[in-house]
Design a protein around this motif. Sequence first.
Motif, PDB file in Angstrom:
ATOM      1  N   GLU A 117       1.176  -1.398  -0.266  1.00 30.67           N
ATOM      2  CA  GLU A 117       0.002  -0.185   0.045  1.00 30.67           C
ATOM      3  C   GLU A 117       1.037   0.938  -0.124  1.00 30.67           C
ATOM      4  O   GLU A 117       0.357   1.997  -0.583  1.00 30.67           O
ATOM      5  N   THR A 146       0.895  -4.822  -9.314  1.00 32.53           N
ATOM      6  CA  THR A 146       0.182  -5.520  -9.471  1.00 32.53           C
ATOM      7  C   THR A 146      -0.123  -6.980  -9.660  1.00 32.53           C
ATOM      8  O   THR A 146      -0.182  -7.929  -8.754  1.00 32.53           O
ATOM      9  N   LYS A 150      -0.975  -9.759  -7.099  1.00 32.83           N
ATOM     10  CA  LYS A 150      -1.423 -11.262  -7.345  1.00 32.83           C
ATOM     11  C   LYS A 150      -1.268 -11.672  -6.524  1.00 32.83           C
ATOM     12  O   LYS A 150      -1.459 -13.209  -5.332  1.00 32.83           O
ATOM     13  N   ASN A 153      -2.239 -12.097  -3.170  1.00 30.38           N
ATOM     14  CA  ASN A 153      -3.442 -12.290  -3.214  1.00 30.38           C
ATOM     15  C   ASN A 153      -4.278 -11.141  -2.108  1.00 30.38           C
ATOM     16  O   ASN A 153      -5.245 -10.950  -1.840  1.00 30.38           O
ATOM     17  N   ASN A 154      -3.144  -9.622  -2.833  1.00 32.66           N
ATOM     18  CA  ASN A 154      -3.954  -8.481  -2.066  1.00 32.66           C
ATOM     19  C   ASN A 154      -4.687  -8.366  -2.959  1.00 32.66           C
ATOM     20  O   ASN A 154      -4.134  -6.912  -3.291  1.00 32.66           O
ATOM     21  N   ASN A 155      -5.779  -8.912  -3.929  1.00 32.61           N
ATOM     22  CA  ASN A 155      -6.077  -8.039  -4.728  1.00 32.61           C
ATOM     23  C   ASN A 155      -6.960  -6.921  -5.014  1.00 32.61           C
ATOM     24  O   ASN A 155      -7.272  -6.332  -5.545  1.00 32.61           O
ATOM     25  N   TYR A 156      -7.355  -6.168  -3.506  1.00 29.18           N
ATOM     26  CA  TYR A 156      -8.409  -4.917  -3.190  1.00 29.18           C
ATOM     27  C   TYR A 156      -7.809  -3.334  -3.840  1.00 29.18           C
ATOM     28  O   TYR A 156      -8.599  -3.197  -4.327  1.00 29.18           O
ATOM     29  N   LEU A 157      -6.011  -3.782  -3.631  1.00 25.60           N
ATOM     30  CA  LEU A 157      -5.682  -2.294  -4.860  1.00 25.60           C
ATOM     31  C   LEU A 157      -5.834  -2.406  -5.913  1.00 25.60           C
ATOM     32  O   LEU A 157      -5.544  -1.197  -6.772  1.00 25.60           O
ATOM     33  N   GLN A 160      -7.846   0.227  -7.799  1.00 24.13           N
ATOM     34  CA  GLN A 160      -7.291   1.760  -8.073  1.00 24.13           C
ATOM     35  C   GLN A 160      -6.494   1.920  -9.117  1.00 24.13           C
ATOM     36  O   GLN A 160      -5.904   2.714  -9.592  1.00 24.13           O
TER      37      GLN A 160
END
Lengths: 192, 274
Positions: A117, A146, A150, A153-157, A160
Amino acid sequence: QAVQKLAAAQSPEAIPTLIQVLGFNNPGAAVAATEGLINLGEIAIAPLMKNLDDYNYGARAWALRVFAGIGDIRALDLLISAATTDFSLSVRRAATKGLGNIQLSSLPPEDIAPTQEKIFRTLCLTIQDGEWVVRYASIVALENLTQSLKAFNNNYLIPQIVEQLTLLSQKDDEIGVQTRAKLALTKIKQEV
Amino acid sequence: MTEANLTPEKAIANLLQKEDLGMRYYAAWWLGKFRVATDEAVNALIQALEDKEDRAPDGGFPLRRNAAKALGKLGFNRSVEPLIKCLDCDDYYVRESAAQALEMLNDTRAIAPLMKLLETAVDGEELTKYGKGTPLGKPHPHEPYEAIIEALGTLKAKNALNLIKPFLKHPIPKVAYGAARAMYQLTEEDSYGEILVTALQGKELQLRRSALMDLGAIGYTSSADAISATFAENSLKLIAMKGLLESAIAKETEEKDSIHPEAVKIMELMDSLL
């Protein structure tokens, strides 16, 4: 050519000499020394960091390129500050690209998402740089980030990132930057 | 005097006064650097093209040189005629700045006067002694050939082709590269682009840099690999590659909205130079 041979030897004993070469005003030799140091990897990080303050700007730029190429997590804060504040555009460019290649696997699992982040927030700043080449490097770094998101497994960003890239692909002043953003979007979508 | 306390109004006033020559010289540069594209600035700069006060030890006109450069950046058509007049100035560097400015203004009225400066240098398909030589004791040729030829290339002066071609053999490498660049722009024949690609392997860094910038300016897409392999700063290679990328993007693609494969390849090379 002597530098090329030394770099190709991939020997830790060559490190001090290769570091010295970064300070000569000789782009050909510096490219070879930089490649040599990147290939040596992590082992080159500590000696480079130790000398960093004494460097002239040319040498700093090359050192940042080494950090960027190796992607060692110890260089993260250096890369963040160089990417956002250095007055030399070639330093900002190299540092920005490097932010996309930081290796996170040595971190404790709970630190990985916050670090990703932090990198994303930095790239949101560099993507507004006045120099096209820094914006271009930001796109490449976002594309690489990106991949790393992947992998953990932190795909939430990712949405954005797609949003930022879409904006650039339509609005950047430079057609080259727009097109690189388009290419990044294509690659990200293919992999989803 | 620093940038911080100069305003467009002040710079124009500084340029128009007669007492402090240094201030005028700086003001002319400043107006171009910060692109003060107003009528007042252009009027003052055009007036400065005829200045007689500011003289260099070699007899040159420093203020005129700066004013000509600035006018190129400001992009007003009415500077074209005054700049054409500067091509007759005794000062080589005024003629050079004027040729560069006329290239930037991209106005076809400049073609004939620029071509005229090449005539004495060419005899049939060969360069004359005058064209190859230098004035006694000077570090430059008789005319600013590099700037003139590059301007003619940008201006798409197809009728200048026979005048430009002999310069491919000019003894000053940068002039010869300028000729290759212009010939490519006028004919789109790869052989001229290849001359510049070969120049990327030259021994002198300065000349490799010059070839890089020329390839970027003509957007010769086949030179992408050679550019990324040449020994020079990545910043310069990236600028040249951006020129290639723009020209690859402009090519038609099979599917609408897709990226030309050549552009993709160029971007992959650019990524590795960052």
